[in-house]
Design a protein around this motif. Structure first.
Motif, PDB file in Angstrom:
ATOM      1  N   TRP A   9       0.812  -1.219   0.000  1.00  0.00           N
ATOM      2  CA  TRP A   9       0.000   0.000   0.000  1.00  0.00           C
ATOM      3  C   TRP A   9       0.841   1.263   0.000  1.00  0.00           C
ATOM      4  N   VAL A  10       1.922   1.264   0.730  1.00  0.00           N
ATOM      5  CA  VAL A  10       2.751   2.463   0.846  1.00  0.00           C
ATOM      6  C   VAL A  10       3.534   2.730  -0.437  1.00  0.00           C
ATOM      7  N   ALA A  11       3.900   1.695  -1.157  1.00  0.00           N
ATOM      8  CA  ALA A  11       4.740   1.860  -2.342  1.00  0.00           C
ATOM      9  C   ALA A  11       3.977   2.361  -3.561  1.00  0.00           C
ATOM     10  N   VAL A  12       2.655   2.238  -3.576  1.00  0.00           N
ATOM     11  CA  VAL A  12       1.884   2.653  -4.752  1.00  0.00           C
ATOM     12  C   VAL A  12       2.067   4.129  -5.084  1.00  0.00           C
ATOM     13  N   PRO A  13       1.893   5.056  -4.123  1.00  0.00           N
ATOM     14  CA  PRO A  13       2.086   6.472  -4.486  1.00  0.00           C
ATOM     15  C   PRO A  13       3.508   6.779  -4.955  1.00  0.00           C
ATOM     16  N   GLY A  14       4.494   6.172  -4.311  1.00  0.00           N
ATOM     17  CA  GLY A  14       5.879   6.395  -4.732  1.00  0.00           C
ATOM     18  C   GLY A  14       6.153   5.873  -6.128  1.00  0.00           C
ATOM     19  N   ALA A  68       7.162   8.321  -9.210  1.00  0.00           N
ATOM     20  CA  ALA A  68       8.446   8.088  -9.872  1.00  0.00           C
ATOM     21  C   ALA A  68       8.276   7.434 -11.246  1.00  0.00           C
ATOM     22  N   GLN A  69       7.042   7.160 -11.616  1.00  0.00           N
ATOM     23  CA  GLN A  69       6.717   6.516 -12.887  1.00  0.00           C
ATOM     24  C   GLN A  69       7.441   5.185 -13.058  1.00  0.00           C
ATOM     25  N   GLN A  70       7.475   4.432 -11.985  1.00  0.00           N
ATOM     26  CA  GLN A  70       8.057   3.089 -11.995  1.00  0.00           C
ATOM     27  C   GLN A  70       6.932   2.070 -12.180  1.00  0.00           C
ATOM     28  N   TRP A  71       6.495   1.934 -13.416  1.00  0.00           N
ATOM     29  CA  TRP A  71       5.339   1.109 -13.716  1.00  0.00           C
ATOM     30  C   TRP A  71       5.597  -0.361 -13.422  1.00  0.00           C
ATOM     31  N   ALA A  72       6.836  -0.785 -13.474  1.00  0.00           N
ATOM     32  CA  ALA A  72       7.158  -2.191 -13.207  1.00  0.00           C
ATOM     33  C   ALA A  72       6.942  -2.545 -11.739  1.00  0.00           C
ATOM     34  N   ALA A  73       6.924  -1.559 -10.855  1.00  0.00           N
ATOM     35  CA  ALA A  73       6.737  -1.819  -9.426  1.00  0.00           C
ATOM     36  C   ALA A  73       5.268  -2.029  -9.061  1.00  0.00           C
ATOM     37  N   LEU A  74       4.355  -1.600  -9.904  1.00  0.00           N
ATOM     38  CA  LEU A  74       2.928  -1.710  -9.572  1.00  0.00           C
ATOM     39  C   LEU A  74       2.443  -3.151  -9.418  1.00  0.00           C
ATOM     40  N   PRO A  75       2.880  -4.112 -10.254  1.00  0.00           N
ATOM     41  CA  PRO A  75       2.473  -5.500  -9.991  1.00  0.00           C
ATOM     42  C   PRO A  75       3.006  -6.028  -8.658  1.00  0.00           C
ATOM     43  N   LEU A  76       4.198  -5.587  -8.265  1.00  0.00           N
ATOM     44  CA  LEU A  76       4.727  -5.991  -6.963  1.00  0.00           C
ATOM     45  C   LEU A  76       3.891  -5.413  -5.832  1.00  0.00           C
ATOM     46  N   CYS A  77       3.420  -4.199  -6.010  1.00  0.00           N
ATOM     47  CA  CYS A  77       2.532  -3.591  -5.015  1.00  0.00           C
ATOM     48  C   CYS A  77       1.237  -4.380  -4.907  1.00  0.00           C
ATOM     49  N   LEU A  78       0.712  -4.807  -6.045  1.00  0.00           N
ATOM     50  CA  LEU A  78      -0.506  -5.613  -6.052  1.00  0.00           C
ATOM     51  C   LEU A  78      -0.294  -6.923  -5.304  1.00  0.00           C
ATOM     52  N   LEU A  79       0.843  -7.561  -5.547  1.00  0.00           N
ATOM     53  CA  LEU A  79       1.158  -8.789  -4.810  1.00  0.00           C
ATOM     54  C   LEU A  79       1.271  -8.516  -3.316  1.00  0.00           C
ATOM     55  N   GLY A  80       1.853  -7.377  -2.969  1.00  0.00           N
ATOM     56  CA  GLY A  80       2.015  -7.030  -1.557  1.00  0.00           C
ATOM     57  C   GLY A  80       0.696  -6.853  -0.842  1.00  0.00           C
ATOM     58  N   PHE A  81      -0.206  -6.063  -1.417  1.00  0.00           N
ATOM     59  CA  PHE A  81      -1.433  -5.834  -0.673  1.00  0.00           C
ATOM     60  C   PHE A  81      -2.481  -6.919  -0.847  1.00  0.00           C
ATOM     61  N   THR A  82      -2.197  -7.942  -1.644  1.00  0.00           N
ATOM     62  CA  THR A  82      -3.065  -9.122  -1.663  1.00  0.00           C
ATOM     63  C   THR A  82      -2.441 -10.301  -0.919  1.00  0.00           C
ATOM     64  N   SER A  83      -1.259 -10.116  -0.345  1.00  0.00           N
ATOM     65  CA  SER A  83      -0.578 -11.214   0.340  1.00  0.00           C
ATOM     66  C   SER A  83      -1.373 -11.808   1.506  1.00  0.00           C
ATOM     67  N   PRO A  84      -2.103 -11.028   2.327  1.00  0.00           N
ATOM     68  CA  PRO A  84      -2.895 -11.687   3.376  1.00  0.00           C
ATOM     69  C   PRO A  84      -3.978 -12.612   2.816  1.00  0.00           C
ATOM     70  N   ASN A  85      -4.608 -12.206   1.719  1.00  0.00           N
ATOM     71  CA  ASN A  85      -5.629 -13.059   1.104  1.00  0.00           C
ATOM     72  C   ASN A  85      -5.027 -14.368   0.602  1.00  0.00           C
ATOM     73  N   TRP A  86      -3.878 -14.272  -0.047  1.00  0.00           N
ATOM     74  CA  TRP A  86      -3.203 -15.463  -0.548  1.00  0.00           C
ATOM     75  C   TRP A  86      -2.777 -16.372   0.593  1.00  0.00           C
ATOM     76  N   TYR A  87      -2.221 -15.783   1.651  1.00  0.00           N
ATOM     77  CA  TYR A  87      -1.730 -16.575   2.780  1.00  0.00           C
ATOM     78  C   TYR A  87      -2.883 -17.288   3.489  1.00  0.00           C
ATOM     79  N   VAL A  88      -3.939 -16.570   3.785  1.00  0.00           N
ATOM     80  CA  VAL A  88      -5.073 -17.171   4.483  1.00  0.00           C
ATOM     81  C   VAL A  88      -5.741 -18.224   3.607  1.00  0.00           C
ATOM     82  N   GLY A  89      -5.878 -17.941   2.326  1.00  0.00           N
ATOM     83  CA  GLY A  89      -6.458 -18.927   1.416  1.00  0.00           C
ATOM     84  C   GLY A  89      -5.640 -20.205   1.349  1.00  0.00           C
ATOM     85  N   GLY A  90      -4.335 -20.049   1.287  1.00  0.00           N
ATOM     86  CA  GLY A  90      -3.463 -21.222   1.271  1.00  0.00           C
ATOM     87  C   GLY A  90      -3.535 -22.013   2.564  1.00  0.00           C
ATOM     88  N   ARG A  91      -3.572 -21.313   3.688  1.00  0.00           N
ATOM     89  CA  ARG A  91      -3.666 -21.984   4.983  1.00  0.00           C
ATOM     90  C   ARG A  91      -5.004 -22.714   5.121  1.00  0.00           C
TER      91      ARG A  91
END
Length: 87
Positions: free
Chosen positions: A38-43, A47-70
């Protein structure tokens, strides 16, 4: 997951930290990834670092993935997950 659910899992793990120290550490890592996502999205946008946006998406969906896997592993009988009752 919403913020209340994240807080319920964290509270359960803190109350049972003596019995589940590794699980508490893993959950803290998941929460750090969530917060960094969540914090990295505005940065990344400023900075127009479009390649970082998918990583941000993975970051803020990580609790859903972790709980689903568990949940999947718990239902299959491969991993015991006591904190699922907190959700």
């Amino acid at each position: 997951m919403d913020l209340t659910q994240l807080m319920q899992v964290k509270r359960w793990l803190l109350l049972h930290a003596h019995y589940h120290p590794v699980e508490l550490g893993v959950w803290n890592l998941v929460l750090v990834c969530w917060l960094l996502g969540w914090v990295a999205v505005p940065g990344a946008l400023l900075a127009q670092q479009w390649a970082a946006l998918p990583l941000c998406l993975l970051g803020f969906t990580s609790p859903n993935w972790y709980v689903g896997g568990r949940k999947r592993l718990h239902r299959a009988g491969r991993l015991r997950c006591d904190w699922l009752t907190a959700l």
